[in-house]
Design a protein around this motif. Sequence first.
Motif, short mmCIF file in Angstrom:
data_model
loop_
_atom_site.label_atom_id
_atom_site.label_comp_id
_atom_site.label_asym_id
_atom_site.label_seq_id
_atom_site.Cartn_x
_atom_site.Cartn_y
_atom_site.Cartn_z
N MET A 153 -42.09 -108.29 -52.21
CA MET A 153 -42.55 -107.00 -52.70
C MET A 153 -42.32 -106.87 -54.20
SD MET A 153 -41.24 -104.48 -49.66
CE MET A 153 -42.23 -104.34 -48.15
N TYR A 174 -41.97 -109.25 -56.44
CA TYR A 174 -42.86 -110.13 -57.19
C TYR A 174 -44.28 -109.59 -57.20
CZ TYR A 174 -39.32 -113.79 -57.58
OH TYR A 174 -38.20 -114.52 -57.91
N HIS A 175 -44.70 -109.10 -56.03
CA HIS A 175 -46.07 -108.59 -55.93
C HIS A 175 -46.30 -107.43 -56.88
CE1 HIS A 175 -49.88 -107.59 -53.89
NE2 HIS A 175 -49.52 -106.33 -54.15
N VAL A 176 -45.35 -106.49 -56.88
CA VAL A 176 -45.50 -105.32 -57.75
C VAL A 176 -45.55 -105.76 -59.21
CG1 VAL A 176 -44.26 -103.30 -58.63
CG2 VAL A 176 -44.52 -103.63 -56.18
N LEU A 177 -44.69 -106.71 -59.59
CA LEU A 177 -44.65 -107.14 -60.99
C LEU A 177 -45.87 -107.96 -61.38
CD1 LEU A 177 -40.88 -108.05 -61.25
CD2 LEU A 177 -42.03 -106.10 -62.29
N GLU A 178 -46.38 -108.73 -60.42
CA GLU A 178 -47.52 -109.59 -60.74
C GLU A 178 -48.83 -108.84 -60.73
OE1 GLU A 178 -47.69 -113.14 -58.23
OE2 GLU A 178 -45.64 -113.52 -58.86
N GLY A 214 -49.27 -105.35 -59.20
CA GLY A 214 -49.36 -103.93 -58.84
C GLY A 214 -48.51 -103.02 -59.70
N ARG A 215 -48.48 -103.25 -61.01
CA ARG A 215 -47.60 -102.43 -61.86
C ARG A 215 -47.99 -100.96 -61.83
NH1 ARG A 215 -43.93 -105.42 -65.96
NH2 ARG A 215 -44.18 -107.51 -65.12
N GLY A 241 -46.95 -99.59 -58.58
CA GLY A 241 -45.49 -99.55 -58.53
C GLY A 241 -44.96 -98.34 -59.27
N VAL A 249 -49.15 -99.93 -51.69
CA VAL A 249 -49.30 -100.89 -52.78
C VAL A 249 -48.50 -102.16 -52.46
CG1 VAL A 249 -47.29 -100.15 -54.13
CG2 VAL A 249 -49.23 -101.15 -55.29
N LEU A 250 -47.49 -102.05 -51.58
CA LEU A 250 -46.65 -103.20 -51.27
C LEU A 250 -47.41 -104.19 -50.40
CD1 LEU A 250 -43.34 -101.28 -50.58
CD2 LEU A 250 -44.05 -102.40 -52.68
N PRO A 251 -47.09 -105.49 -50.55
CA PRO A 251 -47.85 -106.52 -49.82
C PRO A 251 -47.56 -106.46 -48.32
CG PRO A 251 -45.97 -107.49 -50.91
CD PRO A 251 -46.02 -106.07 -51.37
N LEU A 300 -37.32 -99.20 -59.57
CA LEU A 300 -38.72 -99.62 -59.61
C LEU A 300 -39.38 -99.16 -60.91
CD1 LEU A 300 -41.11 -100.92 -58.20
CD2 LEU A 300 -41.48 -98.81 -56.96
N VAL A 331 -40.78 -101.96 -63.58
CA VAL A 331 -42.19 -102.03 -63.94
C VAL A 331 -42.34 -101.86 -65.45
CG1 VAL A 331 -44.34 -100.75 -63.77
CG2 VAL A 331 -43.08 -101.29 -61.72
N ILE A 362 -39.64 -105.30 -67.17
CA ILE A 362 -39.70 -106.73 -66.88
C ILE A 362 -41.03 -107.32 -67.36
CG2 ILE A 362 -39.71 -108.49 -65.07
CD1 ILE A 362 -37.75 -106.85 -63.52
N HIS A 387 -42.62 -111.29 -69.27
CA HIS A 387 -42.57 -112.73 -69.02
C HIS A 387 -41.78 -113.43 -70.12
CE1 HIS A 387 -45.34 -112.65 -65.66
NE2 HIS A 387 -46.02 -111.74 -66.33
N PHE A 399 -40.62 -114.24 -64.83
CA PHE A 399 -40.30 -112.85 -65.13
C PHE A 399 -39.00 -112.79 -65.93
CE2 PHE A 399 -42.63 -112.00 -61.05
CZ PHE A 399 -43.75 -111.48 -61.70
N PRO A 457 -42.83 -117.46 -59.58
CA PRO A 457 -41.40 -117.18 -59.76
C PRO A 457 -40.63 -117.40 -58.46
CG PRO A 457 -42.68 -115.47 -60.82
CD PRO A 457 -43.65 -116.32 -60.06
N GLN A 461 -47.70 -119.23 -62.83
CA GLN A 461 -48.17 -117.92 -62.35
C GLN A 461 -49.56 -118.07 -61.70
OE1 GLN A 461 -46.34 -115.20 -62.30
NE2 GLN A 461 -44.85 -115.31 -63.95
#
Lengths: 195, 195
Positions: free
Chosen positions: A24, A26-30, A32-33, A36, B12-14, B43, B47, B50, B52, B59, B84, B104
């Motif tokens: 979750m 990683y997904h938000v950061l990659e 879904g900012r 998120g 939004v979460l996977p 969170l 967002v 964080i 790169h 990250f 990551p 990435q």
Amino acid sequence: MLLEELIEAFRVLPGVGRKSAQRMAYHVLERGREGGKRLATVLAEAVERIGHCAQCRDFSEDEVCAVCASGSRDRQQLCVVETPADRLAIETATGYRGVYFVLQGRLSPLDGVGPRELGLETLGTRLAAGEVSEMIIATSATVEGEATAHYLAQLARQHGVRPSRLAQGLPLGGELEYVDRGTLSHAFGTRAEMP
Amino acid sequence: MLLEELIEAFRVLPGVGRKSAQRMAYHVLERGREGGKRLATVLAEAVERIGHCAQCRDFSEDEVCAVCASGSRDRQQLCVVETPADRLAIETATGYRGVYFVLQGRLSPLDGVGPRELGLETLGTRLAAGEVSEMIIATSATVEGEATAHYLAQLARQHGVRPSRLAQGLPLGGELEYVDRGTLSHAFGTRAEMP
């Protein structure tokens, strides 16, 4: 480390272990900012502002929830459910137009959940007011749910309110072969004559 | 309605659909308000802060991540991973003391992911600097992962760097019967003489 903190923080969610929490984060950061950021805002607001409805104990932002405040619901029918999710399921699936009472649990003396914790005093007061004529008991079909249902039925009768219980039997579309033994045996025993 | 917004926001979460989102919202409101508040705070901060790492693209809260900034890592070994999460898996499972480069993603021309998107120019510059002697290519064992590995190996050789690839074969503790055909066939073909 902030990323590590984020992963830990996600573990507050139900069914989310270390691995899912990591996914979750990683997904938000990659990808879904934006989402998120929005989740963070809404979550902070919800935790702060959502309380319980003074009448039915369901979640509500206001003193009294939308259903209880509505003028178009039938106040003679009161449906008692265990959780807000159960209330939502009934509201979505059926055409029920009465009102609700949410126990936020079920009787479970061993876990310290008695009539007080389920708000049954409030419920009693409401039944005593005399507006309710039928109490639809929609607790789950588990041992604890049944015990709660019996207790509720007694309470209803004390106040001259007719208790009813959701029908039990085969689920619609269920193949006989895959239905559990308990359900099958019960459905067989309570079979009804065909019209 | 705030509760409704919260449920939507969780999606939004996977891997979180309507039903799980609802369960999460109810759970946080029922039993996890403190944790929910904390998740919201962390969170929002994550967002925001964080980004790169300028060297390895993992990250990082800082310009350069902790691993790249560390003085105790061997800069002659460079391990290239897709995500990551992969980097973390290697860091946790192995005793690797070199540094990383996080793509990435992986080469996938149909999805518009080419060398540029994977930061291979940065990687090339780094190889050209001459500090790296071995590039450990740890992309996944999929078709796209293999294609990426081949591309990376070429890039390494251009700069006089020795490319290596993670071993493929039976997983440790894997029953032969349950190993997929591709893996079994590959492991059989690349069998090694016992010492």
